[in-house]
Motif scaffolding. Structure first.
Motif, PDB file in Angstrom:
ATOM      1  N   SER A  10       0.911  -1.248   0.069  1.00 44.32           N
ATOM      2  CA  SER A  10       0.037  -0.019   0.038  1.00 44.32           C
ATOM      3  C   SER A  10       0.893   1.189   0.165  1.00 44.32           C
ATOM      4  O   SER A  10       0.198   2.469  -0.126  1.00 44.32           O
ATOM      5  N   ASP A  12       4.559   3.723  -0.557  1.00 44.84           N
ATOM      6  CA  ASP A  12       5.008   4.684  -1.835  1.00 44.84           C
ATOM      7  C   ASP A  12       5.972   4.019  -2.536  1.00 44.84           C
ATOM      8  O   ASP A  12       5.881   4.181  -3.774  1.00 44.84           O
ATOM      9  N   LEU A  13       6.960   3.331  -1.985  1.00 44.00           N
ATOM     10  CA  LEU A  13       7.961   2.717  -2.727  1.00 44.00           C
ATOM     11  C   LEU A  13       7.320   1.436  -3.785  1.00 44.00           C
ATOM     12  O   LEU A  13       7.659   1.471  -4.819  1.00 44.00           O
ATOM     13  N   ARG A  43      -1.505  -4.250   5.610  1.00 42.75           N
ATOM     14  CA  ARG A  43      -2.340  -4.118   6.565  1.00 42.75           C
ATOM     15  C   ARG A  43      -3.486  -3.361   6.198  1.00 42.75           C
ATOM     16  O   ARG A  43      -4.516  -3.565   6.690  1.00 42.75           O
ATOM     17  N   SER A  44      -3.518  -2.364   5.234  1.00 43.95           N
ATOM     18  CA  SER A  44      -4.562  -1.567   4.874  1.00 43.95           C
ATOM     19  C   SER A  44      -5.723  -2.443   4.399  1.00 43.95           C
ATOM     20  O   SER A  44      -5.578  -3.443   3.593  1.00 43.95           O
ATOM     21  N   TYR A  82       1.955  -7.932   9.607  1.00 42.10           N
ATOM     22  CA  TYR A  82       3.549  -8.297   9.559  1.00 42.10           C
ATOM     23  C   TYR A  82       3.813  -9.356  10.583  1.00 42.10           C
ATOM     24  O   TYR A  82       4.779  -9.869  10.496  1.00 42.10           O
ATOM     25  N   VAL A 113       8.824  -2.134   3.208  1.00 45.09           N
ATOM     26  CA  VAL A 113       8.169  -1.876   4.364  1.00 45.09           C
ATOM     27  C   VAL A 113       9.529  -1.070   5.393  1.00 45.09           C
ATOM     28  O   VAL A 113      10.637  -1.186   5.192  1.00 45.09           O
TER      29      VAL A 113
HETATM   30  N1  LIG Z   1       9.803   5.475  -1.062  1.00 43.86           N
HETATM   31  C1  LIG Z   1      10.952   5.524  -1.689  1.00 43.86           C
HETATM   32  O1  LIG Z   1      10.949   6.065  -2.659  1.00 43.86           O
HETATM   33  C2  LIG Z   1      12.156   4.678  -1.088  1.00 43.86           C
HETATM   34  C3  LIG Z   1      13.390   4.780  -1.812  1.00 43.86           C
HETATM   35  C4  LIG Z   1      14.268   4.143  -1.245  1.00 43.86           C
HETATM   36  C5  LIG Z   1      14.259   3.229   0.021  1.00 43.86           C
HETATM   37  N2  LIG Z   1      12.881   3.360   0.714  1.00 43.86           N
HETATM   38  C6  LIG Z   1      12.850   2.507   1.773  1.00 43.86           C
HETATM   39  O2  LIG Z   1      11.678   1.356   1.383  1.00 43.86           O
HETATM   40  C7  LIG Z   1      10.978   1.027   2.590  1.00 43.86           C
HETATM   41  C8  LIG Z   1       9.644   1.561   2.285  1.00 43.86           C
HETATM   42  O3  LIG Z   1       9.222   2.843   1.883  1.00 43.86           O
HETATM   43  P1  LIG Z   1       8.006   3.632   1.586  1.00 43.86           P
HETATM   44  O4  LIG Z   1       8.313   4.942   1.221  1.00 43.86           O
HETATM   45  O5  LIG Z   1       7.055   2.910   0.853  1.00 43.86           O
HETATM   46  O6  LIG Z   1       7.455   3.461   3.031  1.00 43.86           O
HETATM   47  P2  LIG Z   1       6.049   3.771   3.587  1.00 43.86           P
HETATM   48  O7  LIG Z   1       5.044   4.322   2.479  1.00 43.86           O
HETATM   49  O8  LIG Z   1       6.103   4.730   4.783  1.00 43.86           O
HETATM   50  O9  LIG Z   1       5.499   2.400   4.228  1.00 43.86           O
HETATM   51  C9  LIG Z   1       5.034   1.372   3.313  1.00 43.86           C
HETATM   52  C10 LIG Z   1       4.036   0.442   3.784  1.00 43.86           C
HETATM   53  O10 LIG Z   1       4.599  -0.128   5.097  1.00 43.86           O
HETATM   54  C11 LIG Z   1       3.507  -0.225   6.079  1.00 43.86           C
HETATM   55  N3  LIG Z   1       3.981   0.637   7.145  1.00 43.86           N
HETATM   56  C12 LIG Z   1       4.421   1.949   7.162  1.00 43.86           C
HETATM   57  N4  LIG Z   1       4.719   2.099   8.577  1.00 43.86           N
HETATM   58  C13 LIG Z   1       4.672   1.033   9.294  1.00 43.86           C
HETATM   59  C14 LIG Z   1       4.951   0.607  10.709  1.00 43.86           C
HETATM   60  N5  LIG Z   1       5.337   1.361  11.543  1.00 43.86           N
HETATM   61  N6  LIG Z   1       4.527  -0.470  10.880  1.00 43.86           N
HETATM   62  C15 LIG Z   1       4.138  -1.401  10.248  1.00 43.86           C
HETATM   63  N7  LIG Z   1       3.994  -1.245   8.803  1.00 43.86           N
HETATM   64  C16 LIG Z   1       4.007   0.166   8.469  1.00 43.86           C
HETATM   65  C17 LIG Z   1       2.267   0.519   5.349  1.00 43.86           C
HETATM   66  O11 LIG Z   1       1.327  -0.350   4.788  1.00 43.86           O
HETATM   67  P3  LIG Z   1       0.063  -0.869   5.614  1.00 43.86           P
HETATM   68  O12 LIG Z   1      -0.053  -0.064   6.903  1.00 43.86           O
HETATM   69  O13 LIG Z   1      -0.931  -1.045   4.658  1.00 43.86           O
HETATM   70  O14 LIG Z   1       0.585  -2.359   5.952  1.00 43.86           O
HETATM   71  C18 LIG Z   1       2.973   1.661   4.333  1.00 43.86           C
HETATM   72  O15 LIG Z   1       1.788   1.506   2.987  1.00 43.86           O
HETATM   73  C19 LIG Z   1      11.287   2.173   3.850  1.00 43.86           C
HETATM   74  O16 LIG Z   1      12.386   0.975   4.381  1.00 43.86           O
HETATM   75  C20 LIG Z   1      12.100   3.202   3.096  1.00 43.86           C
HETATM   76  O17 LIG Z   1      13.285   3.733   3.974  1.00 43.86           O
HETATM   77  C21 LIG Z   1      11.865   4.217   0.108  1.00 43.86           C
END
Ligand SMILES: NC(=O)c1ccc[n+]([C@@H]2O[C@H](COP(=O)([O-])OP(=O)(O)OC[C@H]3O[C@@H](n4cnc5c(N)ncnc54)[C@H](OP(=O)(O)O)[C@@H]3O)[C@@H](O)[C@H]2O)c1
Length: 448
Positions: A10, A12-13, A43-44, A82, A113
């Motif tokens: 659900s 951003d990545l 989870r969403s 998770y 995540v």
């Molecule tokens: N976004 C980017 O462009 C990017 C680039 C490089 C690296 N990353 C890394 O990739 C990973 C994911 O990035 P993202 O930007 O997609 O993150 P995000 O949107 O904050 O989180 C991805 C998903 O994980 C779940 N989540 C978020 N916070 C949580 C928590 N505290 N406990 C349990 N589940 C949680 C949520 O899904 P549900 O609630 O639906 O389960 C959320 O939709 C991170 O480690 C980030 O540092 C991201």
């Protein structure tokens, strides 16, 4: 059969990078479509329509296109928790229903995540969905390739060195006086303030992206092109590198732009007003081996700078030569990764006039111009998933490589003194110029 599970489906990545890269592999038929199943786990409470929207919104494809429809048919959303073993048991049942006892099935689990969830997910995979005999692969951020669209130059660097012995012959202390490894970003940490503020630029960039560049430019030749030999050569280098020292490190944090239109780091939502998290770092290390003895490797990276620029340059050692004194020689060999991919060698030639004299020209391989006919740009995530499916670990960092990287940055993870301030959109803290002159020995070169 390949089952590809995306945790954090659900997020951003997943929407911006993971699903678009999987879609490209699907579209290009780099994977056998009938043998491929994607499960988005989170989870969403998402409806099928929500999920279809997520997986297609960054595909670059018309919503009604046949290939996109087909991709959607191979993908489905699975709601689970998770930390809940029962969710993973249900996931396992779901996977088995597709895999139909295929003995060669491969399960790939991609963790999009936050790191705080990694342990739960991996432990539940181990307990419930793990298949032995190299049929389970887990991918954790960050990919080798800097989140940029193409990282071909990074893969190319060792090939250019080791397949052209004349070039690698320059890569040592006899010919190289200093090496700069830069990753300057104009982007900020907006949108991931929480993560960034507790990690800072050293953990975010230096420990991983710049260590990869360092390995590519400084490792000894691997015994063969096998992934394990390449990784062994990298680990050997990282183990020979002396850790960064605080006294050789300059930390910075950006403040608002000169015209006040761009926010400073401390103005961002959720950043404590007394945060001393570094958004910029310059640091220098030395390598304790025969090839690089005494050569400083100078690393610079930061956010909210005046340009996007990722490159490695070797500053060749000035030498007494018949036509020119030591002080004036052009002496850069540059491997540029962003914004343009090219390799350039500064080269002194006779000035093409009757009076003669010397002229600095460039020997250059420009990816866009010179390799136009063969260059097929690809996304770093696409390449990563392709390699994961094919079982080629070259782009993935091995655990001993990660450990060796942490050992190198361990002394400088966080600033102890207040960071030097620099203006949003500038070249970095004002002390950087002096720093580069000192560590890159720029006073001996005409370049600044
Ligand atoms: N976004 C980017 O462009 C990017 C680039 C490089 C690296 N990353 C890394 O990739 C990973 C994911 O990035 P993202 O930007 O997609 O993150 P995000 O949107 O904050 O989180 C991805 C998903 O994980 C779940 N989540 C978020 N916070 C949580 C928590 N505290 N406990 C349990 N589940 C949680 C949520 O899904 P549900 O609630 O639906 O389960 C959320 O939709 C991170 O480690 C980030 O540092 C991201």
């Amino acid at each position: 059969m390949i089952s590809f599970v995306v945790f954090g489906a659900s997020g951003d990545l997943a929407a911006k990078k993971t699903f678009p890269a999987l879609f490209q592999l699907f579209k290009k038929k780099a994977i056998e479509r009938d043998q491929f199943r994607i499960i988005g786990f989170a989870r969403s409470n998402l409806s099928n329509a929500d999920f279809e929207n997520i997986i297609s919104m960054h595909s670059g494809e018309e919503q009604g296109s046949t290939v996109l429809k087909s991709f959607r048919q191979h993908s489905e959303y699975f709601r689970g928790n998770y930390s809940d073993k029962a969710s993973f048991e249900k996931l396992n049942e779901k996977l088995k229903s597709y895999e139909e006892q295929d003995k060669s099935v491969l399960r790939i689990f991609y963790l999009a995540v936050p790191p705080s969830v990694f342990f739960d997910v991996c432990s539940n995979i181990h307990k419930t969905t793990y298949l032995p005999n190299n049929r389970t692969r887990i991918i954790v951020e960050k990919p080798f390739g800097m989140d940029y669209d193409s990282a071909d130059m990074i893969m190319n660097l060792p090939i250019m060195r080791f397949m052209n012995p004349g070039i690698d012959a320059m890569f040592n202390h006899e010919h190289v006086e200093s090496v700069e490894i830069f990753m300057k970003e104009s982007g900020t940490c907006e949108g991931r303030e929480g993560y960034f503020n507790s990690n800072g630029v050293v953990r975010d960039v230096l420990q991983n992206h710049l260590m990869q560049l360092f390995s590519a430019v400084a490792m000894d030749p691997p015994r063969s092109a096998d992934a394990s030999d390449i990784r062994n050569a990298k680990v050997k280098l990282l183990q020979a590198a002396k850790p960064f020292r605080r006294e050789d490190t300059l930390f910075g944090q950006y403040v608002k732009s000169a015209d006040g239109s761009k926010k400073g780091y401390l103005d961002l939502k959720g950043i404590p007003e007394d945060s001393n998290t570094a958004t910029f770092v310059a640091s220098t290390l030395y390598v304790d081996n025969e090839r690089w003895k005494g050569v400083p490797f100078v690393f610079v990276t930061g956010k909210a700078l005046n340009e996007n620029d990722v490159h490695v340059s070797l500053h060749l050692r000035p030498k007494d030569m018949p036509y020119q004194s030591k002080g004036n020689q052009s002496r850069l060999v540059t491997f540029s990764i962003q914004p343009k991919e090219y390799v350039a060698f500064d080269c002194l030639i006779k000035r093409p006039t009757m009076a003669g004299g010397l002229h600095t020209a460039e020997l250059k391989i420009d990816y866009d111009k010179d390799l136009e006919d063969v260059y097929q740009k690809y996304d770093a995530y696409e390449a990563l998933f392709y390699d994961a499916i094919k079982g080629n670990p070259t782009r993935f960092v091995r655990s001993d490589e990660v450990e060796a990287g942490w050992r190198i940055v361990n002394n400088i993870l966080d600033p102890k003194e207040p960071c030097e301030k620099y203006t949003f959109g500038s070249a970095g803290p004002k002390q950087l110029r002096e720093y580069l002159h000192k560590y890159l020995y720029l006073e001996t070169s005409k370049k600044t």
